[in-house]
Design an enzyme around this catalytic site. Structure first.
Site, mmCIF file in Angstrom:
data_model
loop_
_atom_site.group_PDB
_atom_site.id
_atom_site.type_symbol
_atom_site.label_atom_id
_atom_site.label_comp_id
_atom_site.label_asym_id
_atom_site.label_seq_id
_atom_site.Cartn_x
_atom_site.Cartn_y
_atom_site.Cartn_z
ATOM 1 N N ARG A 152 16.761 82.853 32.311
ATOM 2 C CA ARG A 152 15.323 82.351 32.332
ATOM 3 C C ARG A 152 15.118 80.954 31.978
ATOM 4 N NH1 ARG A 152 14.069 87.371 30.315
ATOM 5 N NH2 ARG A 152 13.274 88.873 31.890
ATOM 6 N N LYS A 192 12.692 67.774 39.659
ATOM 7 C CA LYS A 192 12.494 68.793 40.536
ATOM 8 C C LYS A 192 13.789 69.282 41.086
ATOM 9 C CE LYS A 192 8.661 66.878 43.433
ATOM 10 N NZ LYS A 192 8.313 66.350 44.612
ATOM 11 N N GLU A 249 15.763 54.052 48.977
ATOM 12 C CA GLU A 249 14.768 54.719 47.941
ATOM 13 C C GLU A 249 14.524 53.513 46.883
ATOM 14 O OE1 GLU A 249 13.474 57.589 47.875
ATOM 15 O OE2 GLU A 249 14.884 58.808 49.152
ATOM 16 N N LYS A 307 9.989 55.804 38.116
ATOM 17 C CA LYS A 307 9.795 57.017 38.400
ATOM 18 C C LYS A 307 9.687 57.917 37.186
ATOM 19 C CE LYS A 307 11.391 61.045 40.817
ATOM 20 N NZ LYS A 307 12.395 61.679 41.507
ATOM 21 N N GLU A 319 3.056 66.834 40.483
ATOM 22 C CA GLU A 319 2.553 66.449 41.578
ATOM 23 C C GLU A 319 1.312 66.824 41.948
ATOM 24 O OE1 GLU A 319 5.753 65.773 44.627
ATOM 25 O OE2 GLU A 319 4.503 65.326 46.157
ATOM 26 N N ARG A 361 2.074 61.448 41.482
ATOM 27 C CA ARG A 361 3.580 61.480 42.042
ATOM 28 C C ARG A 361 3.594 61.561 43.348
ATOM 29 N NH1 ARG A 361 7.989 65.405 39.132
ATOM 30 N NH2 ARG A 361 9.775 64.677 40.577
ATOM 31 N N ASN A 394 6.272 59.627 47.543
ATOM 32 C CA ASN A 394 6.606 60.100 48.838
ATOM 33 C C ASN A 394 6.375 58.909 49.889
ATOM 34 O OD1 ASN A 394 7.366 62.461 48.335
ATOM 35 N ND2 ASN A 394 5.570 63.359 48.031
ATOM 36 N N HIS A 422 8.074 58.752 53.088
ATOM 37 C CA HIS A 422 8.442 60.228 53.443
ATOM 38 C C HIS A 422 7.762 61.079 54.321
ATOM 39 C CE1 HIS A 422 11.122 58.918 50.340
ATOM 40 N NE2 HIS A 422 11.716 60.102 49.969
ATOM 41 N N HIS A 430 10.440 62.800 56.513
ATOM 42 C CA HIS A 430 10.694 64.444 56.783
ATOM 43 C C HIS A 430 10.786 64.827 58.336
ATOM 44 C CE1 HIS A 430 9.577 64.851 52.141
ATOM 45 N NE2 HIS A 430 11.081 64.604 52.219
ATOM 46 N N HIS A 441 19.094 60.934 54.741
ATOM 47 C CA HIS A 441 17.522 60.885 54.252
ATOM 48 C C HIS A 441 17.258 59.350 54.005
ATOM 49 C CE1 HIS A 441 14.236 62.132 51.985
ATOM 50 N NE2 HIS A 441 14.561 61.256 50.796
HETATM 51 N N1 LIG Z 1 15.304 66.345 43.023
HETATM 52 C C1 LIG Z 1 14.966 65.343 43.467
HETATM 53 O O1 LIG Z 1 13.588 64.931 43.087
HETATM 54 C C2 LIG Z 1 15.403 64.922 44.988
HETATM 55 C C3 LIG Z 1 14.999 63.676 45.285
HETATM 56 C C4 LIG Z 1 15.785 62.914 46.494
HETATM 57 C C5 LIG Z 1 16.636 63.816 47.190
HETATM 58 N N2 LIG Z 1 16.913 65.023 46.497
HETATM 59 C C6 LIG Z 1 17.986 65.741 47.228
HETATM 60 O O2 LIG Z 1 19.171 65.006 46.827
HETATM 61 C C7 LIG Z 1 20.279 65.413 48.085
HETATM 62 C C8 LIG Z 1 20.795 64.150 48.463
HETATM 63 O O3 LIG Z 1 21.706 63.469 47.436
HETATM 64 P P1 LIG Z 1 22.720 62.542 47.923
HETATM 65 O O4 LIG Z 1 22.208 61.210 48.659
HETATM 66 O O5 LIG Z 1 23.165 62.085 46.441
HETATM 67 O O6 LIG Z 1 23.691 63.336 48.822
HETATM 68 P P2 LIG Z 1 25.072 64.115 48.336
HETATM 69 O O7 LIG Z 1 24.871 64.781 46.977
HETATM 70 O O8 LIG Z 1 25.385 64.991 49.357
HETATM 71 O O9 LIG Z 1 26.136 63.096 48.191
HETATM 72 C C9 LIG Z 1 26.341 62.164 49.382
HETATM 73 C C10 LIG Z 1 28.004 62.088 49.620
HETATM 74 O O10 LIG Z 1 28.678 61.363 48.446
HETATM 75 C C11 LIG Z 1 29.613 61.959 47.912
HETATM 76 N N3 LIG Z 1 29.759 61.290 46.647
HETATM 77 C C12 LIG Z 1 28.951 61.793 45.672
HETATM 78 N N4 LIG Z 1 29.442 60.739 44.651
HETATM 79 C C13 LIG Z 1 30.415 59.836 45.086
HETATM 80 C C14 LIG Z 1 31.179 58.853 44.532
HETATM 81 N N5 LIG Z 1 30.796 58.693 43.322
HETATM 82 N N6 LIG Z 1 32.089 58.289 45.303
HETATM 83 C C15 LIG Z 1 32.167 58.817 46.498
HETATM 84 N N7 LIG Z 1 31.661 59.625 47.167
HETATM 85 C C16 LIG Z 1 30.637 60.578 46.295
HETATM 86 C C17 LIG Z 1 29.262 63.342 47.950
HETATM 87 O O11 LIG Z 1 30.417 64.093 47.816
HETATM 88 C C18 LIG Z 1 28.755 63.627 49.235
HETATM 89 O O12 LIG Z 1 29.602 63.460 50.594
HETATM 90 C C19 LIG Z 1 19.167 66.096 49.080
HETATM 91 O O13 LIG Z 1 19.920 67.576 49.119
HETATM 92 C C20 LIG Z 1 17.937 65.961 48.810
HETATM 93 O O14 LIG Z 1 17.199 67.005 48.987
HETATM 94 C C21 LIG Z 1 16.424 65.577 45.367
HETATM 95 ZN ZN LIG Z 2 13.673 60.540 49.434
#
Ligand SMILES: NC(=O)c1ccc[n+]([C@@H]2O[C@H](COP(=O)([O-])OP(=O)(O)OC[C@H]3O[C@@H](n4cnc5c(N)ncnc54)[C@H](O)[C@@H]3O)[C@@H](O)[C@H]2O)c1
Ligand SMILES: [Zn+2]
Length: 356
Positions: free
Chosen positions: A122, A144, A186, A233, A243, A247, A251, A254, A258, A271
């Site tokens: 939990r 999130k 972003e 942020k 949100e 918040r 977006n 976005h 999306h 993305h």
């Molecule tokens: N929680 C939130 O508020 C929020 C906001 C935006 C996005 N997200 C989520 O985040 C995810 C996308 O995140 P992302 O863009 O970081 O993608 P990711 O985690 O897939 O990383 C992108 C790529 O970079 C590689 N990588 C990571 N660190 C590295 C480094 N230092 N050097 C070389 N390669 C590296 C990873 O292995 C991967 O292949 C999505 O699932 C999205 O839904 C969440």
């Molecule tokens: Zn985003």
């Protein structure tokens, strides 16, 4: 040795217990133990990462009493199967209530590890060590956490804040160009939504003035840039953790993004690339509706171009398909699609009265 003062502090005001620091800087990994011991009482850790990050940085992150869980790399692994694998591992190693998860990687690792932490016994502590630009400026801040389902992305999740965020800018050196640009989309978004009161200066001009240093990954300027993004942020999240209102400005771009990702089966664009197109489309929309001056429109386009955040939709992506996808988004209420539209530098409005 003591930890220095945090670069950014997030406190979620309704629940004063949520007050966590974000440290941003070079070579933080090597001192991670110190930060981790200062901000949790955990005696055991489960570090979740993926193969790519483990290959690059496993040796650099030394945390005592930790076990590692190395996931396959990819968004497709942010799912129930991986959730179960992590939970089983935590149960097997008898992680207790006072122990902690550490998310070491990009947004995928951060989201799924955070969701595990939110639900294991939990809820136990978790620490974010983001290694992509997107994770350092966006997904590791704000609480999130989620996994994807066959019905859509991020549909199962929680609002769950980490105890600490450690953003080591040196890790960005190994990030490939495409992933770096995804994070920059972003970053640029914050310049369009930033309220002047939040920063001492205009973030949009900061990005324009420093674009060459940013593109060449100058670690000094990256630290400053990431700090401003986290501040913006954190303040937005602080006012509206779940949100209910403000918040939603995060977006920006976005609503289209999306839909673009969905229509192109999440394979054509990252993305951030979809967000870049989405931002361009809302600027076009605002211009069409005479909501912004042509000066601001041109400035926005200039900023997107400076970072080469200019992408073209494939011919097969029709307006009708995008509209349909937007109507099915989880943020749609009463069949109304909400748009965040620009009105002036750093100022936006939220509206549902856009004719689709
Ligand atoms: N929680 C939130 O508020 C929020 C906001 C935006 C996005 N997200 C989520 O985040 C995810 C996308 O995140 P992302 O863009 O970081 O993608 P990711 O985690 O897939 O990383 C992108 C790529 O970079 C590689 N990588 C990571 N660190 C590295 C480094 N230092 N050097 C070389 N390669 C590296 C990873 O292995 C991967 O292949 C999505 O699932 C999205 O839904 C969440
Ligand atoms: Zn985003």
């Amino acid at each position: 040795m003591e930890t220095k003062l945090p670069d950014v502090s997030v406190n979620i005001n309704e629940k004063s217990a949520f007050d966590y620091p974000i440290f941003i800087g070079e070579n933080l990994l090597k001192n991670a133990q110190l930060y981790v011991s200062s901000y949790t009482k955990a005696s055991k850790f489960l570090i979740v990462t993926n193969k790519t990050v483990a290959n690059l940085y496993r040796e650099s992150l030394n945390i005592q009493n930790a076990e590692w869980m190395v996931l396959e790399d990819g968004e497709q692994y942010k799912n129930f199967d991986t959730y179960k694998l992590i939970m089983d591992k935590a149960l097997e190693m008898r992680l207790e209530r006072k122990d902690a998860f550490i998310a070491f990687g990009g947004g995928v690792v951060g989201d799924i590890t955070g969701f595990c932490a939110a639900t294991y016994l939990r809820g136990i502590d978790f620490i974010q060590i983001p290694t992509t630009l997107l994770a350092q400026v966006d997904s590791s801040v704000g609480g999130k956490v989620a996994i994807n389902t066959q019905f859509g992305k991020n549909l199962v999740g929680a609002f769950y804040q980490p105890k600490l965020v450690l953003a080591d800018t040196s890790t960005l050196c190994t990030l490939d160009k495409r992933q770096f640009k995804t994070g920059l989309a972003e970053v640029v978004k914050y310049a369009f939504i930033e309220k002047t009161a939040m920063c001492n200066f205009n973030f949009l001009n900061f990005l324009l003035d420093n674009s060459e240093l940013i593109k060449s990954k100058d670690l000094g300027i990256l630290k400053e840039m990431i700090k401003i993004c986290c501040e913006i942020k954190a303040r937005v999240v602080n006012e509206d953790e779940q949100e209910k209102g403000l918040r939603a400005i995060l977006n920006f771009g976005h609503t289209y993004a999306h839909a673009i990702e969905k229509v192109t089966n999440y394979t054509h664009f990252t993305h951030g690339e979809a967000v870049a197109i989405g931002m361009r489309l809302v600027f076009d929309l605002a211009k069409m509706r005479n909501m912004i001056s042509s000066d601001y429109y041109n400035l926005a386009i200039k900023l997107l171009s400076k970072f080469a955040l200019t992408y073209v939709l494939p011919d097969s992506t029709t307006h009708e398909a995008l509209v349909e996808a937007m109507l099915f988004d989880k943020k749609v209420q009463d069949n109304k699609v909400r748009f965040v539209l620009p009105v002036d530098v750093g100022k936006v409005v939220i509206t549902s009265d856009v004719m689709l």
